[in-house]
Design a protein around this motif. Structure first.
Motif, PDB file in Angstrom:
ATOM      1  N   MET A 246      38.923  33.335  31.036  1.00  0.00           N
ATOM      2  CA  MET A 246      38.844  32.737  32.224  1.00  0.00           C
ATOM      3  C   MET A 246      40.374  33.060  33.041  1.00  0.00           C
ATOM      4  SD  MET A 246      36.872  31.037  34.188  1.00  0.00           S
ATOM      5  CE  MET A 246      36.765  30.069  35.394  1.00  0.00           C
ATOM      6  N   ALA A 247      41.384  33.203  32.398  1.00  0.00           N
ATOM      7  CA  ALA A 247      42.803  33.304  32.753  1.00  0.00           C
ATOM      8  C   ALA A 247      42.626  34.958  33.357  1.00  0.00           C
ATOM      9  CB  ALA A 247      44.038  33.218  31.948  1.00  0.00           C
ATOM     10  N   LEU A 248      42.144  35.770  32.525  1.00  0.00           N
ATOM     11  CA  LEU A 248      42.069  37.141  33.102  1.00  0.00           C
ATOM     12  C   LEU A 248      41.413  37.294  34.271  1.00  0.00           C
ATOM     13  CD1 LEU A 248      41.930  38.954  29.593  1.00  0.00           C
ATOM     14  CD2 LEU A 248      43.922  39.093  31.237  1.00  0.00           C
ATOM     15  N   GLU A 249      40.115  36.537  34.386  1.00  0.00           N
ATOM     16  CA  GLU A 249      39.155  36.703  35.496  1.00  0.00           C
ATOM     17  C   GLU A 249      40.370  36.324  36.802  1.00  0.00           C
ATOM     18  OE1 GLU A 249      35.727  34.644  34.689  1.00  0.00           O
ATOM     19  OE2 GLU A 249      35.031  36.158  33.329  1.00  0.00           O
ATOM     20  N   ASP A 250      40.860  35.082  36.684  1.00  0.00           N
ATOM     21  CA  ASP A 250      41.805  34.522  37.810  1.00  0.00           C
ATOM     22  C   ASP A 250      42.859  35.767  38.149  1.00  0.00           C
ATOM     23  OD1 ASP A 250      40.183  32.325  37.726  1.00  0.00           O
ATOM     24  OD2 ASP A 250      41.639  31.131  36.368  1.00  0.00           O
ATOM     25  N   HIS A 251      43.680  36.177  37.133  1.00  0.00           N
ATOM     26  CA  HIS A 251      44.348  37.338  37.440  1.00  0.00           C
ATOM     27  C   HIS A 251      43.796  38.400  38.060  1.00  0.00           C
ATOM     28  CE1 HIS A 251      48.222  39.208  36.929  1.00  0.00           C
ATOM     29  NE2 HIS A 251      47.716  40.037  36.267  1.00  0.00           N
ATOM     30  N   ARG A 252      42.720  39.052  37.596  1.00  0.00           N
ATOM     31  CA  ARG A 252      42.144  40.138  38.360  1.00  0.00           C
ATOM     32  C   ARG A 252      41.644  39.587  39.613  1.00  0.00           C
ATOM     33  NH1 ARG A 252      36.350  41.242  36.434  1.00  0.00           N
ATOM     34  NH2 ARG A 252      36.110  39.174  37.501  1.00  0.00           N
ATOM     35  N   HIS A 253      41.184  38.417  39.857  1.00  0.00           N
ATOM     36  CA  HIS A 253      40.814  38.105  41.450  1.00  0.00           C
ATOM     37  C   HIS A 253      42.135  38.130  42.288  1.00  0.00           C
ATOM     38  CE1 HIS A 253      38.683  35.930  44.471  1.00  0.00           C
ATOM     39  NE2 HIS A 253      39.903  34.981  44.574  1.00  0.00           N
ATOM     40  N   GLY A 254      43.490  37.486  41.606  1.00  0.00           N
ATOM     41  CA  GLY A 254      44.643  37.791  42.699  1.00  0.00           C
ATOM     42  C   GLY A 254      44.873  39.084  42.674  1.00  0.00           C
ATOM     43  N   LEU A 255      44.729  39.984  41.892  1.00  0.00           N
ATOM     44  CA  LEU A 255      45.093  41.392  42.233  1.00  0.00           C
ATOM     45  C   LEU A 255      44.295  42.021  43.081  1.00  0.00           C
ATOM     46  CD1 LEU A 255      45.893  42.626  38.572  1.00  0.00           C
ATOM     47  CD2 LEU A 255      47.623  42.132  40.341  1.00  0.00           C
ATOM     48  N   LYS A 256      42.723  41.459  43.112  1.00  0.00           N
ATOM     49  CA  LYS A 256      41.962  42.111  44.171  1.00  0.00           C
ATOM     50  C   LYS A 256      42.468  41.675  45.391  1.00  0.00           C
ATOM     51  CE  LYS A 256      37.878  43.155  41.363  1.00  0.00           C
ATOM     52  NZ  LYS A 256      36.442  42.501  41.421  1.00  0.00           N
ATOM     53  N   LYS A 257      42.872  40.308  45.565  1.00  0.00           N
ATOM     54  CA  LYS A 257      43.246  40.074  46.921  1.00  0.00           C
ATOM     55  C   LYS A 257      44.516  40.705  47.524  1.00  0.00           C
ATOM     56  CE  LYS A 257      44.118  35.796  49.256  1.00  0.00           C
ATOM     57  NZ  LYS A 257      43.327  34.466  49.552  1.00  0.00           N
ATOM     58  N   LEU A 258      45.300  40.895  46.385  1.00  0.00           N
ATOM     59  CA  LEU A 258      46.549  41.807  46.703  1.00  0.00           C
ATOM     60  C   LEU A 258      46.270  42.992  47.360  1.00  0.00           C
ATOM     61  CD1 LEU A 258      49.091  40.552  44.283  1.00  0.00           C
ATOM     62  CD2 LEU A 258      49.141  39.995  46.613  1.00  0.00           C
ATOM     63  N   GLU A 259      45.070  43.652  46.867  1.00  0.00           N
ATOM     64  CA  GLU A 259      44.812  44.958  46.930  1.00  0.00           C
ATOM     65  C   GLU A 259      44.198  45.010  48.394  1.00  0.00           C
ATOM     66  OE1 GLU A 259      41.593  48.442  45.453  1.00  0.00           O
ATOM     67  OE2 GLU A 259      41.498  46.588  44.632  1.00  0.00           O
ATOM     68  N   GLU A 260      43.143  43.686  48.527  1.00  0.00           N
ATOM     69  CA  GLU A 260      42.599  43.887  50.173  1.00  0.00           C
ATOM     70  C   GLU A 260      43.805  43.640  51.261  1.00  0.00           C
ATOM     71  OE1 GLU A 260      40.090  40.346  49.444  1.00  0.00           O
ATOM     72  OE2 GLU A 260      38.781  41.693  48.043  1.00  0.00           O
ATOM     73  N   GLU A 261      44.880  42.899  50.829  1.00  0.00           N
ATOM     74  CA  GLU A 261      45.792  42.561  51.828  1.00  0.00           C
ATOM     75  C   GLU A 261      46.542  43.802  52.133  1.00  0.00           C
ATOM     76  OE1 GLU A 261      48.129  39.228  50.184  1.00  0.00           O
ATOM     77  OE2 GLU A 261      46.480  37.954  50.894  1.00  0.00           O
ATOM     78  N   SER A 262      46.718  44.897  51.147  1.00  0.00           N
ATOM     79  CA  SER A 262      47.598  45.949  51.201  1.00  0.00           C
ATOM     80  C   SER A 262      46.844  46.899  52.185  1.00  0.00           C
ATOM     81  CB  SER A 262      47.647  46.493  49.882  1.00  0.00           C
ATOM     82  OG  SER A 262      46.786  46.918  49.120  1.00  0.00           O
ATOM     83  N   ILE A 263      45.542  46.792  52.094  1.00  0.00           N
ATOM     84  CA  ILE A 263      44.503  47.836  53.022  1.00  0.00           C
ATOM     85  C   ILE A 263      45.188  47.441  54.334  1.00  0.00           C
ATOM     86  CG2 ILE A 263      42.387  48.210  53.781  1.00  0.00           C
ATOM     87  CD1 ILE A 263      41.441  47.681  50.768  1.00  0.00           C
ATOM     88  N   LEU A 264      45.482  46.091  54.769  1.00  0.00           N
ATOM     89  CA  LEU A 264      45.796  45.731  55.995  1.00  0.00           C
ATOM     90  C   LEU A 264      47.328  46.035  56.408  1.00  0.00           C
ATOM     91  CD1 LEU A 264      44.148  42.226  56.028  1.00  0.00           C
ATOM     92  CD2 LEU A 264      43.062  44.239  57.063  1.00  0.00           C
ATOM     93  N   GLY A 265      47.882  46.617  55.348  1.00  0.00           N
ATOM     94  CA  GLY A 265      49.282  46.990  55.454  1.00  0.00           C
ATOM     95  C   GLY A 265      50.397  46.195  54.840  1.00  0.00           C
ATOM     96  N   PHE A 266      50.154  45.322  54.268  1.00  0.00           N
ATOM     97  CA  PHE A 266      51.069  44.147  53.231  1.00  0.00           C
ATOM     98  C   PHE A 266      51.219  44.855  52.129  1.00  0.00           C
ATOM     99  CE2 PHE A 266      48.623  41.602  56.593  1.00  0.00           C
ATOM    100  CZ  PHE A 266      49.725  41.331  57.595  1.00  0.00           C
ATOM    101  N   GLY A 267      52.534  44.724  51.840  1.00  0.00           N
ATOM    102  CA  GLY A 267      52.954  45.141  50.429  1.00  0.00           C
ATOM    103  C   GLY A 267      52.523  46.486  49.970  1.00  0.00           C
TER     104      GLY A 267
END
Length: 57
Positions: free
Chosen positions: A1-22
């Motif tokens: 479950m922790a790995l799934e949560d971590h993966r979800h957080g990384l996917k969110k960062l990936e989505e934000e980076s598409i908008l020019g963040f990070g």
């Protein structure tokens, strides 16, 4: 479950980076792929251990 949560957080960062963040989206996509690979390894090892326990009975 922790790995799934971590993966979800990384996917969110990936989505934000598409908008020019990070960092670049490719960086986050690579991290997501690494976590997914690790999840697969853990799952395979869990199945092997489960099979070994069944054989021992």
């Amino acid at each position: 479950m922790a790995l799934e949560d971590h993966r979800h957080g990384l996917k969110k960062l990936e989505e934000e980076s598409i908008l020019g963040f990070g960092l670049e989206p490719e960086y986050w996509h690579g991290r997501v792929a690494e976590v997914e690979e690790l999840r697969e390894i853990v799952r395979e090892n869990a199945v092997e251990v489960s099979d070994e326990d069944s054989d021992a009975r």
